[in-house]
Design a protein around this motif. Sequence first.
Motif, PDB file in Angstrom:
ATOM      1  N   ASN A   1       0.822  -1.211   0.000  1.00 56.83           N
ATOM      2  CA  ASN A   1       0.000   0.000   0.000  1.00 56.83           C
ATOM      3  C   ASN A   1       0.851   1.253   0.000  1.00 56.83           C
ATOM      4  O   ASN A   1       0.584   2.204  -0.734  1.00 56.83           O
TER       5      ASN A   1
ATOM      6  N   PHE B   1       1.322   4.412  -2.900  1.00 58.05           N
ATOM      7  CA  PHE B   1       1.241   5.857  -2.676  1.00 58.05           C
ATOM      8  C   PHE B   1       2.507   6.543  -3.169  1.00 58.05           C
ATOM      9  O   PHE B   1       2.454   7.593  -3.816  1.00 58.05           O
TER      10      PHE B   1
ATOM     11  N   GLY C   1      -2.611  10.169  -3.978  1.00 59.87           N
ATOM     12  CA  GLY C   1      -3.718   9.223  -3.852  1.00 59.87           C
ATOM     13  C   GLY C   1      -4.653   9.688  -2.752  1.00 59.87           C
ATOM     14  O   GLY C   1      -4.421  10.709  -2.115  1.00 59.87           O
ATOM     15  N   LYS C   2      -5.706   8.939  -2.585  1.00 54.56           N
ATOM     16  CA  LYS C   2      -6.694   9.271  -1.538  1.00 54.56           C
ATOM     17  C   LYS C   2      -6.283   8.610  -0.244  1.00 54.56           C
ATOM     18  O   LYS C   2      -5.858   7.447  -0.275  1.00 54.56           O
ATOM     19  N   SER C   3      -6.428   9.305   0.892  1.00 53.73           N
ATOM     20  CA  SER C   3      -6.059   8.660   2.151  1.00 53.73           C
ATOM     21  C   SER C   3      -6.881   7.387   2.328  1.00 53.73           C
ATOM     22  O   SER C   3      -8.038   7.330   1.908  1.00 53.73           O
ATOM     23  N   SER C   4      -6.260   6.388   2.919  1.00 54.28           N
ATOM     24  CA  SER C   4      -6.991   5.131   3.055  1.00 54.28           C
ATOM     25  C   SER C   4      -6.628   4.432   4.355  1.00 54.28           C
ATOM     26  O   SER C   4      -5.676   4.812   5.034  1.00 54.28           O
ATOM     27  N   ASP C   5      -7.432   3.423   4.703  1.00 51.88           N
ATOM     28  CA  ASP C   5      -7.245   2.670   5.935  1.00 51.88           C
ATOM     29  C   ASP C   5      -6.995   1.223   5.597  1.00 51.88           C
ATOM     30  O   ASP C   5      -7.710   0.657   4.778  1.00 51.88           O
ATOM     31  N   ILE C   6      -6.012   0.621   6.227  1.00 52.60           N
ATOM     32  CA  ILE C   6      -5.885  -0.828   6.079  1.00 52.60           C
ATOM     33  C   ILE C   6      -5.674  -1.465   7.454  1.00 52.60           C
ATOM     34  O   ILE C   6      -5.169  -0.837   8.382  1.00 52.60           O
TER      35      ILE C   6
ATOM     36  N   ASN D   1      -5.022  -0.776  12.918  1.00 52.27           N
ATOM     37  CA  ASN D   1      -5.606  -0.093  11.786  1.00 52.27           C
ATOM     38  C   ASN D   1      -4.602   0.987  11.381  1.00 52.27           C
ATOM     39  O   ASN D   1      -4.159   1.772  12.220  1.00 52.27           O
TER      40      ASN D   1
ATOM     41  N   HIS E   1      -3.946   4.229   9.102  1.00 54.01           N
ATOM     42  CA  HIS E   1      -4.565   5.276   8.313  1.00 54.01           C
ATOM     43  C   HIS E   1      -3.430   5.970   7.550  1.00 54.01           C
ATOM     44  O   HIS E   1      -2.503   6.494   8.166  1.00 54.01           O
TER      45      HIS E   1
END
Length: 341
Positions: free
Chosen positions: A61, A65, A71-76, A86, A88
């Motif tokens: 991930n 980026f 890119g758009k902020s995301s959570d994994i 988690n 962010h």
Amino acid sequence: MGKNVILETIAREMKTGVLVLDKAGQALYANPFFLNSFPFKGAIDGKKVNEIIQNVNLLKNIEGFLNNRGGKSSDIEISDGGRFFNVHIVPIKEKGDFSLLLFLQDITEEKKVETIKKDFVANVSHELRTPLASIKGYSETLLDGGMDDKETLKEFLRVIDRHATRMARLIDDLLILSRLESHQMAIISAPVELNDLIFTTTKGFEKQARDKGIAISAEIPDDLPKVMGDRDRLEQVVVNLLDNAIKYTHSGGSVTVKAKREDGGVRVDITDTGMGIPSGDIPRIFERFYRVDKARSRELGGTGLGLAIVKHIIQGHNGKLFVESTPGKGSTFSFLLKSGA
Ligand SMILES: Nc1ncnc2c1ncn2[C@@H]1O[C@H](COP(=O)(O)OP(=O)(O)OP(=O)(O)O)[C@@H](O)[C@H]1O
Ligand SMILES: [Mg+2]
């Protein structure tokens, strides 16, 4: 006060991990929570992200980026060393420059609660479905003509009644547990005479014991001090323990209740000469729905809630609970309560 000092203090004290990477994927900063969550040696300054993070999914991930420079902020969600996090990920751009912020939150506890909830619902559904399936099966057979025969009718109605009673008991036990767990059921603290409570409860089990060929007795000194607690709840404890002692003891065995002063309180021992519990199972028997031998216990009408209720009530009284057991020889369940005025 300088803004930097404030920001540094926030980053140092917060219970969220922070890692800042530059556009080449080199670490610029990590706060203590991050460093403690992802242990590695030495300073992180100047290190590449793949020297810091081993988690393949997270690395992939991050590289995405970095390659896209945005890119758009995301959570994994990732797991690392038995813990769940988690992450962010927030890209920031400024005048052609680019960095990546990672916020790491420990969600291990939430995950645990989630699993317990899922297991609980699965267990309850399963326990309710079993008697319900029998009720349905037997009533269908009756409606399909089985009721014409008086004997069959009587026999099947008895089975239906037994399963309905079992469902009702299961729901009662679940309600008691849920009230105990949500602390809705206040423990009334008043002096309780255990002497009287134990004799009455033991008497109530005499028929059940006799029918199974088990000798039941209580040995309690007359001068036993009173304990502080809720009589009904304590009676439930003795009932659940006696029920088990009789249920898991073969014909010809015995069940004894003893009480004595100990540690400025009262200790009650419920001993049986039954099948005993393997030592590996002992730490788990107080869990909801846990049964050493599921098939056998269910046959005896058990759902594995009795001891969970006992544990909650004794804990609610700030008491202590012990078990000693030898497979093939028998078990002793004991509880200790503080004595009252
Ligand atoms: N005195 C005992 N001797 C042997 N095994 C016991 C004894 N007490 C409890 N156990 C074991 O611990 C398990 C959990 O006991 P618990 O009272 O919570 O459930 P249960 O008796 O199966 O069902 P319930 O009490 O809800 O009717 C039992 O299924 C049994 O395997
Ligand atoms: Mg039980």
